[in-house]
Scaffold this motif. Structure first.
Motif, mmCIF file in Angstrom:
data_model
loop_
_atom_site.group_PDB
_atom_site.id
_atom_site.type_symbol
_atom_site.label_atom_id
_atom_site.label_comp_id
_atom_site.label_asym_id
_atom_site.label_seq_id
_atom_site.Cartn_x
_atom_site.Cartn_y
_atom_site.Cartn_z
ATOM 1 N N ARG A 233 40.287 -30.737 6.565
ATOM 2 C CA ARG A 233 40.490 -31.771 7.590
ATOM 3 C C ARG A 233 40.267 -31.211 8.984
ATOM 4 O O ARG A 233 40.750 -30.126 9.301
ATOM 5 C CB ARG A 233 41.925 -32.286 7.485
ATOM 6 N N ILE B 72 40.900 -31.984 12.975
ATOM 7 C CA ILE B 72 41.661 -32.822 13.896
ATOM 8 C C ILE B 72 41.461 -32.311 15.319
ATOM 9 O O ILE B 72 41.016 -31.184 15.518
ATOM 10 C CB ILE B 72 43.185 -32.789 13.572
ATOM 11 N N VAL C 182 49.828 -34.192 9.877
ATOM 12 C CA VAL C 182 48.640 -33.620 9.218
ATOM 13 C C VAL C 182 48.982 -32.262 8.597
ATOM 14 O O VAL C 182 48.625 -31.978 7.452
ATOM 15 C CB VAL C 182 47.486 -33.466 10.233
ATOM 16 N N VAL D 277 42.897 -26.819 7.611
ATOM 17 C CA VAL D 277 42.922 -27.717 8.766
ATOM 18 C C VAL D 277 42.211 -27.019 9.915
ATOM 19 O O VAL D 277 42.584 -25.902 10.300
ATOM 20 C CB VAL D 277 44.370 -28.064 9.182
ATOM 21 N N LEU E 274 38.412 -36.088 7.140
ATOM 22 C CA LEU E 274 39.295 -35.662 6.043
ATOM 23 C C LEU E 274 38.479 -35.696 4.763
ATOM 24 O O LEU E 274 37.942 -36.746 4.382
ATOM 25 C CB LEU E 274 40.502 -36.599 5.928
#
Ligand code: SF4
Lengths: 431, 370
Positions: A167, A169, A178, A191, A223
């Motif tokens: 993912r 972000i 998250v 992440v 994602l």
């Protein structure tokens, strides 16, 4: 025990640095994992601004080499092999660049860990140089005009490698939801948090907003999930057998006529049973109570070209395993003869057993020129030659070799009686 | 199954791996490289856990992770693989993680000749750590040693909390020999001491022997911290505080001050003015040369070194009693001779050297009789 994982007081980062925001979100996320004790958490960091966060943690911490955190964490995760433990890696985009392979490997194997890549698009600790994740147009200290192409898309790469969860972000506001989601993944989660380094990123890209820099380069939130697969756990604690189990160890059943030692070279080609014949010869010698060494040499592509074996047989323990004076060479094919030729030419005594198809070399050794490839086929040329050598030299009974043959895999393909008959005929046909 | 007293036909690799597992090694992390592949092959049959790594940097990192988690790792490699591992070996040394690296020497430089043995990595091993901190290096000189020293290497790594090299060469690990298995001394699992105090646990607070008690990460009792950067006893990063510098110095003294426990060598005093000094694969030629010379009425004393680094003081002490010292090793310049006697050597010191082939007894005899 206190349930604080990470002290967010006095964080060691410049003011406004995205690392601080990420740390505060991380502490919140960890707090929400029920039953997780700080000592169930192993945090692995390395070199880079984010790396020095380890001292804030109440958990186990490992601070290693630049970019190697994910590999080190892979070892820890496999070593602990405990689903109740959390392995958390905190690195930057520089570490992800130099250690890209480790991330792909861990993603591919679905190693149980969470990796947070703090992507501020440059190397902060060393003066703001571009990394593999620097986006197009982003200016850095050593690329003041901005990077002309785009950086790697780490999330898509990890996803393609098999990451359970990847993912991207923007590190803005509270991202604890998250991080919590990533931490709960069974298997590999990554992440990538896109941040701005307030010291270098802002300085070289004045007035540009994080979302614009990322958005202009297509580095948008994403994602990506792969279907749930169980986290990789290596097979541990295998019950294995001693390596001494089943090693060839023939009993002493025969006598010998050897005085001192003989050094023998078997020189043939791949597929002619050179190495297995040398081993049978050695085992036969052991069954006569003799000491023996054997080494093989062949090209790195083992299935073609020459195949040479050196065998030393001695009445005494052998220390030095090199061959100084050669007593016998068994050359059964062109490749082997060519390979051994300089040593054959240097011989002043001893015997060279040579297949009838081969040209006689210049040598001071006795030449024994016979058809070794014909009678039992070329695959047994080496074996027939060795048997003939034993029969002529009489160093130990040929029966010892037949015994070794019957105990070997080659024994299934070669008939001992035929071998004996061929040797006898060879002797009769002798010069 | 080979019965005791029976003569088996085996190679040194088999002995090394069997002994390492019996001594308590648990994980083999492998990356293929000639001439260390037999060790990997045996390990895949014998180790409780075997993992194929994608490269040698990863190998050492995975091993470090296993070691930090309390599982004893082993790998086997040759120079090209070692070159990739070096930064991580330094890390494991700094973090004080026990492990064994079996180094099978082959002829360099670079990829050199993969299938040709050598003893050319001594100069590299001597200074492998930035700062010059030696990494304990044991070097088998024969089949008995392949077994005994492999077990000792595991034990030593645990005892000193550090990586240990088991230094070998192609001919030692690949040559098949008749070997009487009943000669093998029994190997029992090496002791593993974990910290048992009430805390707080300081991962780098050492006792008088300079070795800090170990605890694996993941335990529920105490926080454990490992770090590769200069650090204090609590593993906190420090630039150069007195406590941090003391810790860095301790890393050197812990291997050297305990050297007496693992100073391993054979010495035969044959009442001669000449000492023949060798190690590893060349020791066999030296032994044979010494026997031949004795038969010819020209006896030489013989020292076969098995602990190569740190360098035991006994070697120079012994050499000092001889007018002539001949160091036989399979490299071009006499790397270990230089370690012992310096670049300029010493009067009466000479070498028997060569590359691309094993040093033979005859060459050594010629040098003695020169
Ligand atoms: S230099 Fe940049 S990345 Fe490092 S702490 Fe400061 S703002 Fe953050």
């Amino acid at each position: 025990m206190s349930r604080s994982f990470l002290s967010t007081e006095n964080l060691p980062f410049c003011s406004g640095c995205g690392h601080g925001l990420m740390a505060r979100s991380l502490e919140k996320a960890l707090q929400r994992i029920e039953g997780l004790n700080p000592l169930d958490l192993v945090v692995v960091t390395d070199i880079g601004c984010i790396g020095i966060i380890d001292k804030q943690f109440a958990s186990h911490t490992v601070h290693g080499l630049h970019g190697r955190s994910v590999a080190m964490a892979t070892g820890i995760s496999m070593g602990l092999a405990d689903p109740d433990k959390k392995i958390l890696v905190l690195i930057g985009d520089g570490g992800a660049t130099i250690g890209l392979h480790h991330i792909m490997e861990a993603a591919h194997r679905n190693i149980d860990m969470t990796v947070i890549v703090h992507n501020n698009m440059l190397y902060g600790m060393t003066g703001g140089q571009p990394s593999g994740l620097t986006p197009c147009g982003f200016r850095t200290s050593t690329m003041p005009e901005g990077r002309p192409d785009n950086g790697m898309d780490l999330c898509r790469m990890a996803h393609a490698a098999g990451a359970a969860y990847s993912r991207r972000i923007m590190a803005l506001g509270d991202v604890s939801d998250v991080l919590e989601e990533a931490l709960r993944v069974k298997g590999f989660s990554l992440v990538e948090a896109v941040e701005l380094c307030t010291s270098y990123g802002v300085k070289f890209n004045p007035g540009r907003k994080l979302t614009d820099i990322a958005g202009d380069a297509g580095m948008t939130p994403v994602l990506l999930k792969n279907p749930e697969a169980s986290a990789f756990r290596p097979e541990a604690d295998r019950d294995t057998e001693s390596l001494f189990h089943g090693v060839p160890a023939p009993e002493k059943r025969f006598g010998h006529n050897l005085a001192g030692k003989v050094s023998i070279i078997l020189a043939g080609a791949a597929g002619e049973g050179v190495q297995s014949t040398a081993e049978m010869l050695a085992l036969a010698a052991i069954s006569c109570g003799l000491s023996v060494t054997k080494k093989g040499s062949y090209p790195v592509t083992v299935g073609v070209g020459f195949s040479l074996a050196e065998v030393i047989i001695s009445t005494k323990e052998i220390h030095y395993t090199g061959i100084a004076g050669i007593d016998a060479v068994m050359a059964t094919s062109r490749e082997g003869l060519q390979r051994a030729l300089p040593r054959i030419e240097a011989m002043k005594s001893g015997s060279v057993y040579l297949d009838a198809s081969l040209d006689r070399p210049e040598t001071g050794a006795e030449l024994v020129h016979r058809d070794y490839r014909g009678p039992l086929g070329y695959r047994s040329a080496s074996l027939l030659c060795a048997a003939h050598y034993l029969s002529r030299s009489g160093i130990f009974p040929i029966e010892a070799l037949l015994e070794a043959l019957s105990a070997s895999r080659a024994g299934r393909a070669v008939d001992a009686a035929e071998l004996l008959k061929a040797v006898e005929e060879m002797e009769r046909a002798g010069v | 199954m080979a019965e005791p007293g029976k003569t088996a036909f085996i190679d040194g690799s088999r002995l090394m791996i069997e002994a390492a597992v019996r001594a308590g090694a648990e994980v083999f992390v492998g990356y293929p490289i000639t001439p260390a592949n037999l060790l990997y092959a045996y390990s895949s049959r014998r180790f409780p856990m075997v993992l194929p790594a994608p490269d040698e940097i990863t190998t050492l990192q995975w091993m470090s992770g296993f070691s930090a988690a309390g599982r004893f790792p082993v790998t086997a490699t040759s120079y090209p693989g070692l070159a990739l591992m070096i930064e991580s070996i330094g890390m494991a040394f700094m973090m004080e993680l026990p492990m064994v690296i079996i180094l099978v020497q082959r002829m360099g430089p670079a990829t050199g000749t993969a299938t040709c043995g050598a003893q050319g990595d001594l100069a590299l091993l001597r200074g492998i750590n930035s700062g010059g901190h030696p990494i304990p290096t044991l070097c088998p000189s024969d089949m008995d040693d392949c077994y005994t020293l492999s077990a000792r290497a595991v034990e030593l790594a645990l005892r000193l909390r550090c990586p240990v090299f088991l230094l070998s060469s192609k001919e030692m690990v690949m040559t098949l020999r008749s070997y009487d298995l009943s000669r093998l001394a029994p190997v029992t699992p090496a002791p593993r001491e974990h910290y048992r105090g009430d805390g707080p646990y300081l991962p780098y607070a050492a006792g008088p022997d300079g070795v800090p008690p170990f605890l694996p990460v993941g335990n529920r009792e105490h926080q454990v911290r490992f770090t590769a950067s200069t650090h204090e006893r609590n593993a906190g990063l420090q630039h150069s505080t007195p406590e941090a510098l003391e810790n860095t110095k301790r890393l050197r003294t812990k291997t050297e001050s305990n050297l007496g426990e693992y100073t391993l060598y054979d010495y035969e005093d044959r009442r001669s003015d000449t000492l023949l000094f060798s190690f590893g694969i060349t020791a066999a030629a030296a032994r044979e040369a010494a026997d031949n010379l004795a038969r010819r009425g020209r006896p030489v004393s013989l020292l076969v070194a098995k602990t190569l680094f740190p360098v035991p003081g006994e070697y120079l002490e012994t050499a000092g009693r001889y007018g002539r010292v001949i160091v036989a090793e399979e490299n071009q310049s006499g790397q270990y001779r230089e370690v012992l006697f310096g670049r300029n050597g010493r009067e009466g010191v000479s070498g028997v050297n060569g590359i691309g082939r094993m040093i033979s007894p005859a060459e050594i005899e010629r040098e003695v009789e020169r």
